[in-house]
Design a protein around this motif. Sequence first.
Motif, PDB file in Angstrom:
ATOM      1  N   ARG A  62       0.737  -1.271   0.043  1.00 28.79           N
ATOM      2  CA  ARG A  62       0.220  -0.008   0.003  1.00 28.79           C
ATOM      3  C   ARG A  62       0.886   1.251  -0.072  1.00 28.79           C
ATOM      4  O   ARG A  62       0.663   2.285  -0.788  1.00 28.79           O
ATOM      5  N   GLU A  77       2.187   1.887  -3.398  1.00 34.56           N
ATOM      6  CA  GLU A  77       1.201   2.244  -4.447  1.00 34.56           C
ATOM      7  C   GLU A  77       0.966   3.645  -4.085  1.00 34.56           C
ATOM      8  O   GLU A  77       0.307   4.269  -5.110  1.00 34.56           O
ATOM      9  N   GLU A  78       1.093   4.133  -2.880  1.00 38.83           N
ATOM     10  CA  GLU A  78       0.755   5.663  -2.657  1.00 38.83           C
ATOM     11  C   GLU A  78       1.956   6.407  -3.287  1.00 38.83           C
ATOM     12  O   GLU A  78       1.355   7.704  -3.627  1.00 38.83           O
TER      13      GLU A  78
END
Length: 215
Positions: free
Chosen positions: A52, A55-56
């Motif tokens: 996560r 992907e940020e």
Amino acid sequence: MLQQLYADVYCWSERHGEAEASYNWNSFAIRVNQANVLALVDPLPLSSAEIRAVEELGTPSHILLTCNWHLRQSERYRKRWGCEIYVNELGLEEAEFPIDGTFKHGDRLWDCVEVVHIPHVDWSEETAFLVKQGNGLLVVGDALCGGRADIGVPDGEVGIYWTRYKPITDFYDVGSSLHQLMEYPFETMCFGHGSPILFQAKEALERFIDTGLSE
């Protein structure tokens, strides 16, 4: 945990070795905003939280390998994100996995990451990546290591892992290779194995060249 090391360079790690002398194996993410690139270097497994966090930063677009056996989870992440896997053209014939592209010494990827071949080790394709942001950051795979309690390299110093394999075959020639690294502008060094040197890394490398190779 994904950790910001310097400018747009990030790191995640695994601990290896005995508890009292464990050390990090490391992977890196380099974001190049002007080229819409997020490159992973030698990618180890990512936890769900780390995925996560990556992907940020953006969708990973490329994977760069410092040497062929640092493939690690590259094929998995190519399937997940569509990353293109790049290796040094010197290791192309020995690559045992599909690759999407190559680089060579002197290439400047996305006008931000300079390719630096390190010759005179037992594998031909050993490559460092000079990230041209701020005062410069040099990513080294296996040719050198950072602080490692298991072999007595203190944090803030440069070393080589001698106890399991001996990558350097000619000390005179490798001294020339490491002197070549001194010609590049960098303040920070990070490694495939061992702790990074965030400040005055070139001075630490010079100390190793002057004293470590003769030990």
